[in-house]
Enzyme design. Structure first.
Site, mmCIF file in Angstrom:
data_model
loop_
_atom_site.group_PDB
_atom_site.id
_atom_site.type_symbol
_atom_site.label_atom_id
_atom_site.label_comp_id
_atom_site.label_asym_id
_atom_site.label_seq_id
_atom_site.Cartn_x
_atom_site.Cartn_y
_atom_site.Cartn_z
ATOM 1 N N GLU A 185 34.047 28.899 38.293
ATOM 2 C CA GLU A 185 34.960 29.622 39.467
ATOM 3 C C GLU A 185 35.091 30.920 39.412
ATOM 4 O O GLU A 185 35.877 31.470 38.738
ATOM 5 C CB GLU A 185 36.410 28.600 39.268
ATOM 6 C CG GLU A 185 36.210 27.075 39.489
ATOM 7 C CD GLU A 185 35.650 26.674 40.725
ATOM 8 O OE1 GLU A 185 35.597 27.272 41.597
ATOM 9 O OE2 GLU A 185 35.552 25.487 40.545
ATOM 10 N N CYS A 243 41.553 35.576 43.625
ATOM 11 C CA CYS A 243 40.164 35.200 43.926
ATOM 12 C C CYS A 243 40.057 35.134 45.364
ATOM 13 O O CYS A 243 39.130 35.275 45.945
ATOM 14 C CB CYS A 243 39.749 33.909 43.366
ATOM 15 S SG CYS A 243 40.782 32.608 43.700
HETATM 16 P P1 NAD Z 1 36.963 38.360 33.703
HETATM 17 O O1 NAD Z 1 35.613 37.848 34.019
HETATM 18 O O2 NAD Z 1 36.883 39.650 33.125
HETATM 19 O O3 NAD Z 1 37.713 37.594 32.339
HETATM 20 C C1 NAD Z 1 37.922 36.079 32.551
HETATM 21 C C2 NAD Z 1 38.207 35.456 31.102
HETATM 22 O O4 NAD Z 1 36.854 35.452 30.465
HETATM 23 C C3 NAD Z 1 38.851 36.399 30.502
HETATM 24 O O5 NAD Z 1 39.593 35.209 29.395
HETATM 25 C C4 NAD Z 1 37.932 36.797 29.446
HETATM 26 O O6 NAD Z 1 38.403 37.268 28.120
HETATM 27 C C5 NAD Z 1 36.729 36.071 29.127
HETATM 28 N N1 NAD Z 1 35.504 36.462 29.100
HETATM 29 C C6 NAD Z 1 35.038 38.159 29.220
HETATM 30 N N2 NAD Z 1 33.661 38.006 28.674
HETATM 31 C C7 NAD Z 1 33.322 36.831 28.256
HETATM 32 C C8 NAD Z 1 32.260 36.560 27.742
HETATM 33 N N3 NAD Z 1 31.080 37.054 27.580
HETATM 34 N N4 NAD Z 1 31.997 35.163 27.322
HETATM 35 C C9 NAD Z 1 33.156 34.358 27.417
HETATM 36 N N5 NAD Z 1 34.317 34.938 27.890
HETATM 37 C C10 NAD Z 1 34.388 36.114 28.401
HETATM 38 O O7 NAD Z 1 37.726 38.289 34.788
HETATM 39 P P2 NAD Z 1 39.477 38.699 35.125
HETATM 40 O O8 NAD Z 1 39.361 40.084 35.425
HETATM 41 O O9 NAD Z 1 40.364 37.865 34.042
HETATM 42 O O10 NAD Z 1 39.938 38.003 36.458
HETATM 43 C C11 NAD Z 1 39.213 38.222 37.726
HETATM 44 C C12 NAD Z 1 38.395 37.310 38.236
HETATM 45 O O11 NAD Z 1 38.656 36.250 38.079
HETATM 46 C C13 NAD Z 1 37.995 38.026 39.737
HETATM 47 O O12 NAD Z 1 36.668 37.814 40.073
HETATM 48 C C14 NAD Z 1 38.630 36.715 40.584
HETATM 49 O O13 NAD Z 1 38.327 36.436 41.838
HETATM 50 C C15 NAD Z 1 38.563 35.752 39.510
HETATM 51 N N6 NAD Z 1 39.269 34.327 39.714
HETATM 52 C C16 NAD Z 1 38.452 33.286 40.380
HETATM 53 C C17 NAD Z 1 39.315 32.116 40.539
HETATM 54 C C18 NAD Z 1 38.594 30.954 41.138
HETATM 55 O O14 NAD Z 1 39.412 30.014 41.409
HETATM 56 N N7 NAD Z 1 37.483 31.025 41.865
HETATM 57 C C19 NAD Z 1 40.619 32.079 40.496
HETATM 58 C C20 NAD Z 1 41.271 33.249 39.575
HETATM 59 C C21 NAD Z 1 40.527 34.382 39.440
#
Ligand code: NAD
Length: 473
Positions: A249, A283
């Site tokens: 997501e 998001c």
């Molecule tokens: P991010 O991708 O930086 O991090 C998300 C999670 O992934 C964190 O827990 C992070 O530690 C982990 N992560 C980072 N690199 C990783 C890797 N290589 N392997 C495994 N895990 C890893 O995102 P963010 O800044 O925390 O959140 C913002 C993003 O989330 C935005 O793009 C937003 O649109 C999206 N979002 C989507 C939804 C949805 O339902 N579609 C809901 C909320 C947020």
């Protein structure tokens, strides 16, 4: 109120194998909030092993019994609403009232999922051969890795953990390093409410370290991820190497269209709420406002006036603030006009002033990249067809909204727009526990979270082909 945040493995709070910590800073005033376990691959292995052991006895319980436990967790969270909301407010910097709303949303998800204990419908159907019947059984997958963003920390964990464990899986949660305490609070509460040890584990730390180790672990059957498209791509590639099921997501660059027959007072309210609530860290936030020419000047004027009175909320980190301000600066350098904001507010914390930009090309970086901050861009278009073209000119396709008095325009928009969720005469955000949520294109891999659709993420539908009278065939 928030002490050191440790891992929760097999029902116990445990230090990491390395003994390392991260520091969590309060976004509202840049002071230290707590230390957070900085886990690595060994901690992941411990958590996955505990989950694997706990899973089969948990799956042996009836769906009704697992639903009852999920309900107990939701009700305990409701009872501890103030404590939970205070933790959320403190670690994200959002107003307490907004945090309370999110706690309530997490509770609602639990109550919805609990009810599935007495539904969980499958299918029975006809067989082509006589004296046979065909039906489906919903089966757990095993161990689920739940990796998530920081933006609404309690709903983020609730949307994944409730359906994951309800379906009979055990889970290992990897919360955002920016919002670790809320997720730990949730998991400890779940334990207290009766979720057996090992069924819901938490490992904290950095994505590239503990998150990646979880994705790579051979004993993880499902990776359910909510976060950015770039991280999602990395996770999808890594999980694909071992053919693990993944549900992603991801982000959005959601558009809100204002037609010339719209109620402009309401449109202004919804633009502000969609673009700037939660400091634009949704998001589903409206980062593009597409306005039909006859009402463009009027709407722009109203927005610029109304944005002044908005209550500000900090963004989650200094890096986030600098990235957002840098993107606005770059748009300005490329010829766009900043009508409001574009600066850091002169107060403690990582506050970016609510920002409105105009004159950016739909193909420009600020139009295409998700900023995840309080920045929205205005576009002037001639008619609805042009509006739809601009809306669809995006790598993302999560949500979209239209403001119009015409049912024909609303329906044409709903049919043609590339998005997983379409809203008529309200905001681009807002979801319901019983409605599937997710997007198309770079916004996800096609699964839907929430709703009964979430059950398809966290379980497998096995087809049973049953001979009912062997003597006749
Ligand atoms: P991010 O991708 O930086 O991090 C998300 C999670 O992934 C964190 O827990 C992070 O530690 C982990 N992560 C980072 N690199 C990783 C890797 N290589 N392997 C495994 N895990 C890893 O995102 P963010 O800044 O925390 O959140 C913002 C993003 O989330 C935005 O793009 C937003 O649109 C999206 N979002 C989507 C939804 C949805 O339902 N579609 C809901 C909320 C947020």
């Amino acid at each position: 109120m928030v002490g050191d945040v440790q891992n929760l493995i097999d029902g116990r709070l445990v230090p990491t194998r390395s003994g390392e910590w991260l520091e969590k800073i309060r976004p509202a005033n840049e002071t230290a909030l707590c230390r957070v376990a900085r886990s690595g691959a060994e901690d992941v292995s411990d958590a996955v092993a505990a989950a694997r052991v706990a899973q089969s006895a948990w799956a042996d319980r009836t769906a009704v019994s697992r639903g009852d436990t999920v309900r107990d967790v939701a009700l305990l969270l409701r009872e501890r609403r103030e404590e939970a909301s205070a933790i959320v407010a403190e670690e994200t910097g959002k107003p307490l009232d907004a945090a309370r709303g999110e706690t309530d949303a997490a509770v609602e998800m639990g109550l919805f999922v609990a009810g599935e204990g007495r539904r969980s419908y499958g299918r029975t159907t006809t067989a082509s051969m006589p004296y046979r019947t065909v039906l489906t059984l919903r089966q757990p997958l095993g161990v689920a890795a739940l990796i998530m963003s920081f933006n609404t920390p309690l709903p983020n964990v609730a949307w994944k953990a409730f359906p994951a464990i309800f379906c009979g899986n055990a889970a290992v949660v990897k919360p955002s390093e920016h919002a670790p305490a809320s997720a730990s609070f949730f998991a400890e509460l779940a334990l207290e409410a009766g979720v057996p040890s090992g069924v819901l584990n938490v490992v904290h730390g950095l994505g590239g370290e503990v998150g990646a180790a979880l994705v790579d672990h051979p004993d993880v059957d499902l990776v359910s991820f909510t976060g950015s498209a770039s991280t999602g791509r990395e996770i999808n590639e890594a999980a694909a190497r071992r053919l693990a099921k993944t549900c992603l997501e991801l982000g959005g660059k959601n558009a809100l269209v204002v037609c010339d027959d719209a109620d402009l007072d309401r449109a202004v309210e919804w633009v502000l709420a969609s673009a700037f609530s939660n400091a634009g860290q949704r998001c589903a936030s409206a980062s593009r406002i597409v306005v039909l020419d006859p009402v463009y000047e009027d709407l722009r004027q109203r927005l610029v006036e109304a944005v002044v009175g908005l209550e500000s909320q900090p963004v989650i980190s200094r890096e986030s603030m600098e990235r957002i301000l840098g993107a606005v600066e770059q748009a300005r350098d490329s010829g766009a006009t900043v009508l409001a904001g574009g600066t850091r507010l002169d107060r403690p914390g990582w506050h970016v002033a609510p920002t409105i930009v105009e004159g950016a090309d739909p193909g420009a970086e600020i139009s295409q990249l998700e900023l995840f901050g309080p920045v929205t861009v205005l576009y002037r278009v001639a008619d609805l067809d042009d509006a739809i073209e601009v809306v669809n000119d995006s790598p993302y396709g999560l949500t979209a909204a239209i403001h119009t008095a015409s049912v024909h325009r609303a329906m044409r928009f709903a049919e043609r727009v590339q998005a997983g969720v379409v809203v008529v005469n309200a905001g681009t955000h807002g979801s319901e526990p019983h409605m599937g949520f997710g997007g198309v294109k770079n916004s996800g891999t096609g699964w839907r979270e929430a709703g009964v659709e979430a059950l398809d993420v966290y379980s497998d539908l096995k087809v049973v082909n049953l001979v009912v009278d062997p003597s006749k065939i």
